[in-house]
Enzyme design. Structure first.
Site, PDB file in Angstrom:
ATOM      1  N   ASP A   4      -3.075 -18.192   1.990  1.00  0.00           N
ATOM      2  CA  ASP A   4      -4.066 -18.949   1.342  1.00  0.00           C
ATOM      3  C   ASP A   4      -4.595 -19.943   2.221  1.00  0.00           C
ATOM      4  OD1 ASP A   4      -1.759 -19.928   0.951  1.00  0.00           O
ATOM      5  OD2 ASP A   4      -1.866 -20.670  -1.253  1.00  0.00           O
TER       6      ASP A   4
ATOM      7  N   LYS B 129       3.397 -15.212   2.498  1.00  0.00           N
ATOM      8  CA  LYS B 129       3.353 -16.129   1.343  1.00  0.00           C
ATOM      9  C   LYS B 129       4.773 -16.133   1.053  1.00  0.00           C
ATOM     10  CE  LYS B 129       1.073 -17.434  -2.310  1.00  0.00           C
ATOM     11  NZ  LYS B 129       0.194 -18.648  -2.199  1.00  0.00           N
TER      12      LYS B 129
ATOM     13  N   ASP C 131     -10.860  -8.451   7.996  1.00  0.00           N
ATOM     14  CA  ASP C 131     -12.392  -8.230   7.538  1.00  0.00           C
ATOM     15  C   ASP C 131     -12.905  -9.516   7.503  1.00  0.00           C
ATOM     16  OD1 ASP C 131     -12.369  -5.599   7.346  1.00  0.00           O
ATOM     17  OD2 ASP C 131     -13.176  -5.335   5.550  1.00  0.00           O
TER      18      ASP C 131
ATOM     19  N   ASP D 129      -5.304  -6.561   6.071  1.00  0.00           N
ATOM     20  CA  ASP D 129      -6.515  -5.879   5.627  1.00  0.00           C
ATOM     21  C   ASP D 129      -7.539  -6.713   5.268  1.00  0.00           C
ATOM     22  OD1 ASP D 129      -8.320  -3.763   4.701  1.00  0.00           O
ATOM     23  OD2 ASP D 129      -7.121  -3.194   3.075  1.00  0.00           O
TER      24      ASP D 129
ATOM     25  N   TYR E  43       0.896  -1.331   0.017  1.00  0.00           N
ATOM     26  CA  TYR E  43       0.020   0.039  -0.022  1.00  0.00           C
ATOM     27  C   TYR E  43       0.844   1.390   0.063  1.00  0.00           C
ATOM     28  CZ  TYR E  43      -3.791  -2.924   1.105  1.00  0.00           C
ATOM     29  OH  TYR E  43      -4.938  -4.037   1.301  1.00  0.00           O
TER      30      TYR E  43
END
Ligand code: NAD
Length: 371
Positions: free
Chosen positions: A224, A192, A252, A248, A142
């Site tokens: 994942d 990852k 959620d 992020d 980001y």
């Protein structure tokens, strides 16, 4: 008076919409918990109306010199504009995060047993879930270099060793603070590492920092797999530590496990300075002034403030137990009063009693004083 005798200083920022209603309730709760020095200041739309900017230097300075900051919510249609130069309420939040150097976002997910039926997961899957997502807030894709050419675009993910060490330290401290409540200090670090170089650095660094803490149990997990495990077996997690973008998305996903926006608290922490504690929901302008706002996410944010900002884990536990107790009694603000169509009545769920903000606040304070 020694520093230890000093009453903790809290800056309360009610903000907009239902913010002033839920923060007023939180102040009553704090009065019932102990002695705190609370000062209130405008932020967001309220500050725009008063001062023409969403966060004044004076308010930022007050926050910097506090022990903790409690925020309601900011924003609402009144300040929505397409003029790019007009002040916007969210600038208040961004200014606070930047000004206080907040780099860690903590979101606990602890569905109340009495609300288990509101979860999109089956009750037996959600039962005993009590996890905390610790997300890095200031690095990663980001904030890396980005660009666009005729043929494509790129976003760059970068992390420094220092940034990873810092957030790992926050997660390990949080795991310890939770362990004081009887749970082991267990952290799952999500990356990852089978594909990304930043993830390999993340894993190496987190593993090295963890090795310095013998009381911690660390597992590394690919993102994942973590996304899958969160819905398949959420109760297996304790603290989930992860970078900005994965956090992020996963926070959620984890938040939705409860099914109730009005129940979710959050904390943003920096390096030793005051943290910012706030409900995850917004200013709910559609119900502002109706006396029906659910104050529980703010109460649970007060609990986070006591646990992670003011080192009073016992008081945090008391608030969380009082919230559980009123829900067990069946008290519900309107946002929590839903029964899924077609779902048969459940004998172990208490009859729901609809209450407003004040009655819910009274009930939690009563439970707290009874304990
Ligand atoms: P919202 O969270 O304010 O509301 C979404 C829905 O949930 C609404 O129906 C609302 O009535 C309900 N709701 C939310 N909190 C509730 C509570 N405590 N009790 C009962 N019902 C509750 O999200 P939105 O409608 O998308 O945004 C409204 C405003 O809030 C916007 O201006 C947005 O920018 C702002 N916002 C602020 C924050 C923040 O301050 N951190 C976060 C999200 C949105």
């Amino acid at each position: 008076m020694t520093d230890a005798d000093r009453r903790p200083r809290i800056v309360a920022l009610p903000g907009d919409g239902i913010g002033p209603e839920i923060v007023a309730s939180a102040r009553r709760l704090l009065d019932a918990v102990g002695e705190f020095e609370v000062t209130e200041h405008p932020v967001g739309g309220a500050s725009i109306d008063e001062h023409g900017t969403a966060l004044t230097d004076e308010v930022l300075r007050a926050c910097e010199s506090a022990d903790a900051v409690l925020l309601g919510a900011v924003g609402g249609p009144r300040w929505e504009t397409t003029d790019p130069d007009a002040p916007r309420p969210e600038q208040g939040l961004l200014g606070l995060r930047k000004g206080l150097g907040l780099y860690a976002n903590l979101r606990p997910v602890r569905p109340s047993a009495a609300l288990a039926h509101a979860s999109p997961l089956r009750e037996e899957r959600i039962r005993n879930t009590d996890l905390l997502v610790v997300r890095e807030l200031t690095g990663g894709i980001y904030f890396g270099d980005r660009g666009r050419s005729e043929a494509g675009a790129h976003d760059t993910c970068e992390y420094s060793v220092a940034e990873i060490e810092r957030i790992a330290g926050t997660a390990f401290d949080a795991a310890r603070a939770r362990a004081s409540g009887g749970k082991g200090a267990r952290v799952t670090s999500v990356d990852k590492a089978n594909v990304l170089e930043t993830s390999r650095l993340w894993r190496e660094t987190v593993d090295r920092v963890a090795a310095e803490h013998q009381d911690l149990e660390l597992e590394d997990m690919l993102v994942d797999n973590a996304a899958m495990q969160l819905v398949a077996a959420p109760s297996r997690f304790n603290v989930i530590l992860t970078e900005n973008m994965f956090g992020d998305i996963l926070s959620d996903e984890a938040a939705m496990l409860t099914g109730s926006l009005g129940m979710l608290p959050s904390a943003s922490l920096g390096d030793g300075g005051p943290g910012l504690f706030e409900p995850v929901h917004g200013s709910a302008p559609d119900i502002a002034g109706t006396g029906t706002a659910n104050p529980l996410a703010t109460f649970l944010s007060v609990a986070l403030m006591l646990r992670y900002g003011l080192e009073r884990p016992g008081d945090a536990d008391r608030i969380e137990s009082a919230v559980d107790a009123v829900l067990e009694r069946g008290l519900r603000t309107p946002d929590l009063c839903w029964v899924e169509p077609g779902r048969p009545p459940m004998s172990d769920v208490p009859a729901e009693v609809e209450v407003g903000t004040q009655e819910m606040t009274d009930a939690v304070i009563e439970e707290l004083q009874r304990a």
